[in-house]
Design a protein around this motif. Structure first.
Motif, PDB file in Angstrom:
ATOM      1  N   THR A 152      17.845  15.477   6.609  1.00 33.64           N
ATOM      2  CA  THR A 152      17.068  14.718   5.691  1.00 33.64           C
ATOM      3  C   THR A 152      16.715  15.599   4.792  1.00 33.64           C
ATOM      4  OG1 THR A 152      15.830  13.363   7.418  1.00 33.64           O
ATOM      5  CG2 THR A 152      14.569  13.512   5.549  1.00 33.64           C
ATOM      6  N   ARG A 153      16.743  15.290   3.356  1.00 32.24           N
ATOM      7  CA  ARG A 153      16.540  16.195   2.250  1.00 32.24           C
ATOM      8  C   ARG A 153      15.423  15.361   1.370  1.00 32.24           C
ATOM      9  NH1 ARG A 153      21.772  18.767  -0.257  1.00 32.24           N
ATOM     10  NH2 ARG A 153      22.281  20.228   1.736  1.00 32.24           N
ATOM     11  N   LEU A 154      14.542  16.057   0.758  1.00 26.41           N
ATOM     12  CA  LEU A 154      13.522  15.689  -0.087  1.00 26.41           C
ATOM     13  C   LEU A 154      13.014  16.533  -1.232  1.00 26.41           C
ATOM     14  CD1 LEU A 154      10.896  17.194   1.107  1.00 26.41           C
ATOM     15  CD2 LEU A 154      11.070  15.355   2.790  1.00 26.41           C
ATOM     16  N   THR A 155      12.387  16.156  -1.801  1.00 23.74           N
ATOM     17  CA  THR A 155      11.767  16.968  -3.254  1.00 23.74           C
ATOM     18  C   THR A 155      10.305  17.189  -3.085  1.00 23.74           C
ATOM     19  OG1 THR A 155      13.593  16.345  -4.424  1.00 23.74           O
ATOM     20  CG2 THR A 155      11.551  17.361  -5.819  1.00 23.74           C
ATOM     21  N   ARG A 156       9.770  18.084  -3.249  1.00 18.71           N
ATOM     22  CA  ARG A 156       8.386  18.541  -3.275  1.00 18.71           C
ATOM     23  C   ARG A 156       8.015  19.082  -4.616  1.00 18.71           C
ATOM     24  NH1 ARG A 156       7.536  15.470   0.292  1.00 18.71           N
ATOM     25  NH2 ARG A 156       6.960  15.785   2.398  1.00 18.71           N
ATOM     26  N   VAL A 157       6.867  18.523  -5.292  1.00 22.72           N
ATOM     27  CA  VAL A 157       6.364  19.287  -6.423  1.00 22.72           C
ATOM     28  C   VAL A 157       5.643  20.445  -5.879  1.00 22.72           C
ATOM     29  CG1 VAL A 157       4.734  19.041  -8.246  1.00 22.72           C
ATOM     30  CG2 VAL A 157       5.987  16.999  -7.448  1.00 22.72           C
ATOM     31  N   GLN A 158       5.093  20.523  -4.989  1.00 21.60           N
ATOM     32  CA  GLN A 158       4.574  21.910  -4.451  1.00 21.60           C
ATOM     33  C   GLN A 158       4.747  21.927  -2.782  1.00 21.60           C
ATOM     34  OE1 GLN A 158       0.212  22.175  -4.720  1.00 21.60           O
ATOM     35  NE2 GLN A 158       0.201  24.237  -4.242  1.00 21.60           N
ATOM     36  N   LEU A 159       5.335  23.137  -2.795  1.00 19.30           N
ATOM     37  CA  LEU A 159       5.854  23.497  -1.149  1.00 19.30           C
ATOM     38  C   LEU A 159       4.834  23.919  -0.329  1.00 19.30           C
ATOM     39  CD1 LEU A 159       8.595  23.571   0.623  1.00 19.30           C
ATOM     40  CD2 LEU A 159       8.533  25.919   0.072  1.00 19.30           C
ATOM     41  N   LEU A 160       4.198  23.127   0.683  1.00 19.85           N
ATOM     42  CA  LEU A 160       3.166  23.501   1.525  1.00 19.85           C
ATOM     43  C   LEU A 160       3.732  24.283   2.537  1.00 19.85           C
ATOM     44  CD1 LEU A 160       1.616  20.015   1.489  1.00 19.85           C
ATOM     45  CD2 LEU A 160       0.887  21.709  -0.037  1.00 19.85           C
ATOM     46  N   ILE A 188       0.695  -1.148   0.048  1.00 18.05           N
ATOM     47  CA  ILE A 188      -0.117  -0.020   0.032  1.00 18.05           C
ATOM     48  C   ILE A 188       0.762   1.350   0.227  1.00 18.05           C
ATOM     49  CG2 ILE A 188      -1.983  -0.942   1.167  1.00 18.05           C
ATOM     50  CD1 ILE A 188      -1.129   0.392   3.758  1.00 18.05           C
ATOM     51  N   ALA A 189       2.259   1.025   0.167  1.00 18.77           N
ATOM     52  CA  ALA A 189       3.061   2.178  -0.031  1.00 18.77           C
ATOM     53  C   ALA A 189       4.383   2.012  -0.024  1.00 18.77           C
ATOM     54  CB  ALA A 189       2.952   3.274   1.611  1.00 18.77           C
ATOM     55  N   LEU A 190       5.396   3.035  -0.609  1.00 22.83           N
ATOM     56  CA  LEU A 190       6.622   2.713  -0.884  1.00 22.83           C
ATOM     57  C   LEU A 190       7.506   4.087  -0.604  1.00 22.83           C
ATOM     58  CD1 LEU A 190       8.286   1.154  -3.942  1.00 22.83           C
ATOM     59  CD2 LEU A 190       8.959   3.583  -3.511  1.00 22.83           C
ATOM     60  N   GLU A 191       8.531   3.897   0.075  1.00 22.99           N
ATOM     61  CA  GLU A 191       9.497   5.071   0.219  1.00 22.99           C
ATOM     62  C   GLU A 191      10.996   4.375  -0.023  1.00 22.99           C
ATOM     63  OE1 GLU A 191       9.756   8.359   0.462  1.00 22.99           O
ATOM     64  OE2 GLU A 191       9.730   8.822   2.622  1.00 22.99           O
ATOM     65  N   SER A 192      11.770   5.361  -0.846  1.00 22.78           N
ATOM     66  CA  SER A 192      13.183   5.017  -0.671  1.00 22.78           C
ATOM     67  C   SER A 192      14.101   6.142   0.062  1.00 22.78           C
ATOM     68  CB  SER A 192      13.548   5.161  -2.253  1.00 22.78           C
ATOM     69  OG  SER A 192      14.791   5.079  -2.410  1.00 22.78           O
ATOM     70  N   VAL A 193      15.073   5.567   0.321  1.00 24.58           N
ATOM     71  CA  VAL A 193      16.068   6.404   1.211  1.00 24.58           C
ATOM     72  C   VAL A 193      17.342   5.999   0.670  1.00 24.58           C
ATOM     73  CG1 VAL A 193      16.867   6.883   3.543  1.00 24.58           C
ATOM     74  CG2 VAL A 193      14.460   6.192   3.398  1.00 24.58           C
ATOM     75  N   PHE A 194      18.007   7.221   0.253  1.00 25.04           N
ATOM     76  CA  PHE A 194      19.356   7.068  -0.247  1.00 25.04           C
ATOM     77  C   PHE A 194      20.413   7.806   0.685  1.00 25.04           C
ATOM     78  CE2 PHE A 194      21.946   8.292  -4.412  1.00 25.04           C
ATOM     79  CZ  PHE A 194      22.953   7.042  -3.909  1.00 25.04           C
ATOM     80  N   VAL A 195      21.360   7.254   1.277  1.00 26.88           N
ATOM     81  CA  VAL A 195      22.466   7.791   2.131  1.00 26.88           C
ATOM     82  C   VAL A 195      23.517   8.463   1.022  1.00 26.88           C
ATOM     83  CG1 VAL A 195      23.836   7.734   4.137  1.00 26.88           C
ATOM     84  CG2 VAL A 195      21.640   6.431   4.128  1.00 26.88           C
ATOM     85  N   ILE A 196      23.811   9.828   1.536  1.00 25.97           N
ATOM     86  CA  ILE A 196      24.784  10.631   0.588  1.00 25.97           C
ATOM     87  C   ILE A 196      25.395  11.371   1.560  1.00 25.97           C
ATOM     88  CG2 ILE A 196      23.449  10.280  -1.392  1.00 25.97           C
ATOM     89  CD1 ILE A 196      22.448  13.106  -0.913  1.00 25.97           C
ATOM     90  N   ASP A 197      26.234  12.221   0.862  1.00 25.51           N
ATOM     91  CA  ASP A 197      26.960  13.303   1.824  1.00 25.51           C
ATOM     92  C   ASP A 197      27.750  12.700   2.958  1.00 25.51           C
ATOM     93  OD1 ASP A 197      25.655  15.072  -0.004  1.00 25.51           O
ATOM     94  OD2 ASP A 197      24.212  15.567   1.581  1.00 25.51           O
ATOM     95  N   ASP A 198      28.472  11.624   2.583  1.00 25.30           N
ATOM     96  CA  ASP A 198      29.664  11.093   3.570  1.00 25.30           C
ATOM     97  C   ASP A 198      28.872  10.371   4.635  1.00 25.30           C
ATOM     98  OD1 ASP A 198      31.761  11.803   1.890  1.00 25.30           O
ATOM     99  OD2 ASP A 198      32.553  13.366   3.320  1.00 25.30           O
ATOM    100  N   GLY A 199      27.671  10.047   4.370  1.00 21.71           N
ATOM    101  CA  GLY A 199      26.663   9.287   5.126  1.00 21.71           C
ATOM    102  C   GLY A 199      26.053  10.279   6.370  1.00 21.71           C
ATOM    103  N   GLU A 200      25.926  11.488   5.865  1.00 25.68           N
ATOM    104  CA  GLU A 200      25.426  12.557   6.929  1.00 25.68           C
ATOM    105  C   GLU A 200      24.157  13.066   6.401  1.00 25.68           C
ATOM    106  OE1 GLU A 200      27.806  15.735   7.712  1.00 25.68           O
ATOM    107  OE2 GLU A 200      29.445  14.553   8.612  1.00 25.68           O
ATOM    108  N   THR A 201      23.604  12.462   5.082  1.00 26.48           N
ATOM    109  CA  THR A 201      22.375  12.953   4.843  1.00 26.48           C
ATOM    110  C   THR A 201      21.542  11.874   4.169  1.00 26.48           C
ATOM    111  OG1 THR A 201      23.210  14.853   4.071  1.00 26.48           O
ATOM    112  CG2 THR A 201      21.137  14.636   2.925  1.00 26.48           C
ATOM    113  N   MET A 202      20.079  11.796   4.584  1.00 26.72           N
ATOM    114  CA  MET A 202      19.467  10.700   4.057  1.00 26.72           C
ATOM    115  C   MET A 202      18.484  11.311   3.117  1.00 26.72           C
ATOM    116  SD  MET A 202      16.788   9.356   7.097  1.00 26.72           S
ATOM    117  CE  MET A 202      16.087  10.345   8.004  1.00 26.72           C
ATOM    118  N   LEU A 203      18.182  10.878   1.830  1.00 30.85           N
ATOM    119  CA  LEU A 203      17.424  11.736   0.715  1.00 30.85           C
ATOM    120  C   LEU A 203      16.143  10.645   0.649  1.00 30.85           C
ATOM    121  CD1 LEU A 203      17.179  13.762  -1.560  1.00 30.85           C
ATOM    122  CD2 LEU A 203      18.601  12.318  -3.005  1.00 30.85           C
ATOM    123  N   LEU A 204      14.895  11.222   1.028  1.00 29.45           N
ATOM    124  CA  LEU A 204      13.763  10.568   0.803  1.00 29.45           C
ATOM    125  C   LEU A 204      13.242  10.815  -0.696  1.00 29.45           C
ATOM    126  CD1 LEU A 204      12.076  11.678   3.983  1.00 29.45           C
ATOM    127  CD2 LEU A 204      13.381   9.771   3.683  1.00 29.45           C
TER     128      LEU A 204
END
Length: 251
Positions: free
Chosen positions: A117-125, A65-81
């Motif tokens: 934590t970093r992420l992308t939004r199509v529309q910023l709420l 019913i749901a999916l999320e991907s988490v990518f660890v970057i920036d020398d292990g200091e950032t997780m990208l959703l």
């Protein structure tokens, strides 16, 4: 199944790492997403192979019913959703929040140095602006045409012969960088600091700091690195090949 904290198990959800066998069920759940321009069908299998990336599925009564991907970057200091999606019948029930909390706890247990934590939004709420710091905004121009019309459309724009057009339209023409030049320009000089937003490389919606570990990730991808001038760059572009997406009814 991944270990689920008791507080979350009360929501009636089970979490597991995504596999190739889950692809069809995920596509059914994602049908119509992004107006038919969903990138996940072409990215999913690659995501499963990427180092430091975790793709988590939430199930209810055995169904995805749901999916999320988490990518660890920036020398292990950032997780990208990335790639968050919830089945239509489960939206508005807090599933996304439960899944994101689980992913965050799981990643931080494996990568204790994660701080951001970093992420992308199509529309910023409005609530997003209170929780996150804006790195940059990006515009997307959608142009619709049939594949067989591509050469004709390029000719209409005066770009029938791309290489020739670039050479004649720009003086001097743009420069394509090899890997050595990319590392030298982006990592060992400050010439890109005034070009990149917040000194961040944005590639396919993914923000990367100017770090050798991130560059190692990017240089494995099929990217053409372009600048207008190596000595004094004012424009840069990371060019990739087109990829197929399912076309929805509203496109």
């Amino acid at each position: 199944m991944l270990q689920l904290p008791e507080a979350l198990s009360q929501a009636g959800l089970q979490f597991s790492g995504a596999t190739e066998e889950d692809f069809d069920e995920i596509m059914v759940m994602s049908q119509g997403l992004h107006g038919g321009l969903d990138y996940l069908p072409t990215r999913y299998m690659d995501w499963l192979q990427e180092t430091n990336r975790t793709v988590i599925l939430a199930r209810k009564q055995g169904k995805v019913i749901a999916l999320e991907s988490v990518f660890v970057i920036d020398d292990g200091e950032t997780m990208l959703l990335q790639g968050l999606r919830v089945a239509p019948q489960e939206r508005g029930k807090g599933v996304a929040g439960v899944l994101q909390r689980f992913c965050s706890d799981l990643v931080k247990s494996k990568f204790p140095d994660v701080k951001v934590t970093r992420l992308t939004r199509v529309q910023l709420l409005p609530k997003d602006s209170q929780k996150y710091r804006l790195i940059t905004k990006q515009g997307v121009l959608l142009v619709r045409f049939r594949a067989e019309e591509l050469k004709l459309r390029l000719s209409d724009l005066g770009l029938g012969d791309i290489q020739s057009s670039l050479s004649t339209s720009f003086k001097p023409p743009p420069v394509r960088l090899d890997n050595t030049a990319v590392r030298r320009l982006y990592l060992t000089s400050d010439r890109m600091l005034g070009v990149l937003p917040n000194a961040t490389i944005i590639q396919n919606w993914q923000p990367f700091k100017l770090l050798p570990s991130n560059m190692a990730i990017l240089l494995k991808k099929d990217i053409d690195w372009m600048v207008d001038d190596v000595a004094n760059p004012t424009v840069t572009s990371l060019c990739t090949f087109p990829f197929r997406v399912p076309i929805g009814d509203d496109w």
